[in-house]
Design a protein around this motif. Sequence first.
Motif, PDB file in Angstrom:
ATOM      1  N   GLU A   1     -29.961   2.918   4.604  1.00 26.00           N
ATOM      2  CA  GLU A   1     -28.567   2.749   4.951  1.00 26.00           C
ATOM      3  C   GLU A   1     -27.832   4.088   4.936  1.00 26.00           C
ATOM      4  N   LEU A   2     -28.150   4.881   3.934  1.00 22.59           N
ATOM      5  CA  LEU A   2     -27.528   6.200   3.860  1.00 22.59           C
ATOM      6  C   LEU A   2     -27.902   7.033   5.083  1.00 22.59           C
ATOM      7  N   TRP A   3     -29.181   6.973   5.453  1.00 19.90           N
ATOM      8  CA  TRP A   3     -29.637   7.732   6.617  1.00 19.90           C
ATOM      9  C   TRP A   3     -28.919   7.262   7.891  1.00 19.90           C
ATOM     10  N   LEU A   4     -28.762   5.946   8.055  1.00 18.40           N
ATOM     11  CA  LEU A   4     -28.047   5.443   9.227  1.00 18.40           C
ATOM     12  C   LEU A   4     -26.601   5.920   9.238  1.00 18.40           C
ATOM     13  N   GLY A   5     -25.981   5.990   8.069  1.00 15.27           N
ATOM     14  CA  GLY A   5     -24.623   6.516   7.980  1.00 15.27           C
ATOM     15  C   GLY A   5     -24.560   7.973   8.399  1.00 15.27           C
ATOM     16  N   ILE A   6     -25.557   8.751   7.966  1.00 18.73           N
ATOM     17  CA  ILE A   6     -25.600  10.167   8.347  1.00 18.73           C
ATOM     18  C   ILE A   6     -25.788  10.307   9.853  1.00 18.73           C
ATOM     19  N   VAL A   7     -26.661   9.487  10.434  1.00 18.54           N
ATOM     20  CA  VAL A   7     -26.866   9.526  11.890  1.00 18.54           C
ATOM     21  C   VAL A   7     -25.572   9.157  12.608  1.00 18.54           C
ATOM     22  N   GLY A   8     -24.855   8.170  12.084  1.00 22.56           N
ATOM     23  CA  GLY A   8     -23.571   7.808  12.691  1.00 22.56           C
ATOM     24  C   GLY A   8     -22.588   8.962  12.668  1.00 22.56           C
ATOM     25  N   VAL A   9     -22.527   9.690  11.559  1.00 24.82           N
ATOM     26  CA  VAL A   9     -21.639  10.854  11.457  1.00 24.82           C
ATOM     27  C   VAL A   9     -22.083  11.929  12.448  1.00 24.82           C
ATOM     28  N   LEU A  10     -23.382  12.145  12.561  1.00 24.34           N
ATOM     29  CA  LEU A  10     -23.887  13.137  13.523  1.00 24.34           C
ATOM     30  C   LEU A  10     -23.505  12.762  14.948  1.00 24.34           C
ATOM     31  N   ILE A  11     -23.595  11.483  15.274  1.00 22.25           N
ATOM     32  CA  ILE A  11     -23.215  11.036  16.621  1.00 22.25           C
ATOM     33  C   ILE A  11     -21.723  11.231  16.848  1.00 22.25           C
ATOM     34  N   MET A  12     -20.924  10.947  15.818  1.00 22.40           N
ATOM     35  CA  MET A  12     -19.478  11.183  15.965  1.00 22.40           C
ATOM     36  C   MET A  12     -19.179  12.661  16.156  1.00 22.40           C
ATOM     37  N   LEU A  13     -19.894  13.519  15.410  1.00 24.12           N
ATOM     38  CA  LEU A  13     -19.702  14.957  15.581  1.00 24.12           C
ATOM     39  C   LEU A  13     -20.135  15.402  16.980  1.00 24.12           C
ATOM     40  N   ALA A  14     -21.183  14.798  17.490  1.00 18.41           N
ATOM     41  CA  ALA A  14     -21.628  15.140  18.842  1.00 18.41           C
ATOM     42  C   ALA A  14     -20.605  14.677  19.872  1.00 18.41           C
ATOM     43  N   GLY A  15     -19.911  13.562  19.598  1.00 19.17           N
ATOM     44  CA  GLY A  15     -18.898  13.061  20.524  1.00 19.17           C
ATOM     45  C   GLY A  15     -17.662  13.925  20.562  1.00 19.17           C
ATOM     46  N   ILE A  16     -17.431  14.729  19.530  1.00 14.81           N
ATOM     47  CA  ILE A  16     -16.278  15.624  19.504  1.00 14.81           C
ATOM     48  C   ILE A  16     -16.421  16.705  20.569  1.00 14.81           C
ATOM     49  N   ASP A  17     -17.679  17.093  20.839  1.00 16.06           N
ATOM     50  CA  ASP A  17     -17.945  18.105  21.861  1.00 16.06           C
ATOM     51  C   ASP A  17     -17.672  17.479  23.231  1.00 16.06           C
ATOM     52  N   LEU A  18     -16.520  17.772  23.813  1.00 20.06           N
ATOM     53  CA  LEU A  18     -16.093  17.126  25.061  1.00 20.06           C
ATOM     54  C   LEU A  18     -16.965  17.493  26.253  1.00 20.06           C
ATOM     55  N   ARG A  19     -17.695  18.580  26.148  1.00 20.85           N
ATOM     56  CA  ARG A  19     -18.558  18.979  27.259  1.00 20.85           C
ATOM     57  C   ARG A  19     -19.891  18.241  27.218  1.00 20.85           C
ATOM     58  N   LEU A  20     -20.110  17.435  26.178  1.00 13.72           N
ATOM     59  CA  LEU A  20     -21.334  16.643  26.001  1.00 13.72           C
ATOM     60  C   LEU A  20     -22.591  17.511  26.039  1.00 13.72           C
ATOM     61  N   ARG A  21     -22.525  18.623  25.346  1.00 10.94           N
ATOM     62  CA  ARG A  21     -23.699  19.498  25.253  1.00 10.94           C
ATOM     63  C   ARG A  21     -24.213  19.505  23.824  1.00 10.94           C
ATOM     64  N   SER A  22     -24.609  18.374  23.369  1.00  9.78           N
ATOM     65  CA  SER A  22     -25.056  18.220  21.989  1.00  9.78           C
ATOM     66  C   SER A  22     -26.579  18.255  21.925  1.00  9.78           C
ATOM     67  N   ARG A  23     -27.122  19.364  22.303  1.00 15.36           N
ATOM     68  CA  ARG A  23     -28.580  19.497  22.304  1.00 15.36           C
ATOM     69  C   ARG A  23     -29.152  19.482  20.892  1.00 15.36           C
ATOM     70  N   TRP A  24     -28.327  19.742  19.918  1.00 13.70           N
ATOM     71  CA  TRP A  24     -28.762  19.777  18.525  1.00 13.70           C
ATOM     72  C   TRP A  24     -28.954  18.382  17.933  1.00 13.70           C
ATOM     73  N   LEU A  25     -28.388  17.338  18.561  1.00 12.03           N
ATOM     74  CA  LEU A  25     -28.383  15.995  17.985  1.00 12.03           C
ATOM     75  C   LEU A  25     -29.790  15.419  17.762  1.00 12.03           C
ATOM     76  N   PRO A  26     -30.685  15.429  18.746  1.00 11.63           N
ATOM     77  CA  PRO A  26     -32.022  14.847  18.483  1.00 11.63           C
ATOM     78  C   PRO A  26     -32.757  15.552  17.342  1.00 11.63           C
ATOM     79  N   GLY A  27     -32.681  16.858  17.302  1.00 16.19           N
ATOM     80  CA  GLY A  27     -33.328  17.594  16.214  1.00 16.19           C
ATOM     81  C   GLY A  27     -32.723  17.273  14.866  1.00 16.19           C
ATOM     82  N   ALA A  28     -31.405  17.123  14.824  1.00 14.17           N
ATOM     83  CA  ALA A  28     -30.734  16.797  13.566  1.00 14.17           C
ATOM     84  C   ALA A  28     -31.109  15.397  13.095  1.00 14.17           C
ATOM     85  N   VAL A  29     -31.234  14.456  14.028  1.00 12.32           N
ATOM     86  CA  VAL A  29     -31.623  13.090  13.663  1.00 12.32           C
ATOM     87  C   VAL A  29     -33.049  13.084  13.107  1.00 12.32           C
TER      88      VAL A  29
END
Length: 134
Positions: A1-29
Motif C-alpha cells: 500500500e505504501l508503494w502504491l501511494g508512492i507511485v501515485g505521488v510520482l504520477i502526480m509529480l509527472a502530471g505537473i510537467d505540462l510538457r508531458l516529458r516525464s521520462r524519469w517516471l518508469p525508472g522511478a516506479v
Amino acid sequence: ELWLGIVGVLIMLAGIDLRLRSRWLPGAVVATAVAAMIGLVVLNPDRFIAERNLARWDAGLPLDVTYLAGLSADAAPALVCAPDPYQVAAVTRLRRALAATPDGWRHANLARAHARDLLATPPPRGACPVTRGR
C-alpha cells in the motif's frame, strides 16, 4: 500500500510537467518497486507479525493462536518460542504444511529449510529471541 501511494505521488509529480516529458517516471516506479521488495525481504513480515503477537501476549493481552497458526514458514523462529500450550497448535499446523509440500525445485526456499531444522531441534527456552516473561 505504501508503494502504491508512492507511485501515485510520482504520477502526480509527472502530471505537473505540462510538457508531458516525464521520462524519469518508469525508472522511478521500477526503482521504488525494487526498494519495496528489498524492504519486505529485510522485514520478513510473517516473523515480524509473530514476534509482535508474542510480545503482546507477554504484555498481558490475548494471543490469537489461530492467526499465528496460519503464518508461513518464515514465522517458525518465533513460533517455536511461543508458550507451550499455544506452540503446539501453531507448530503442528506448520509441520503439516511442510510435510504436505515437499521441497522440490519449485517449492524449495531458505525459510522452509530453516523451519524444518528448527522444528526438528527447537532452541532451548532461554535461547528464544522473544522474551517469555509471563
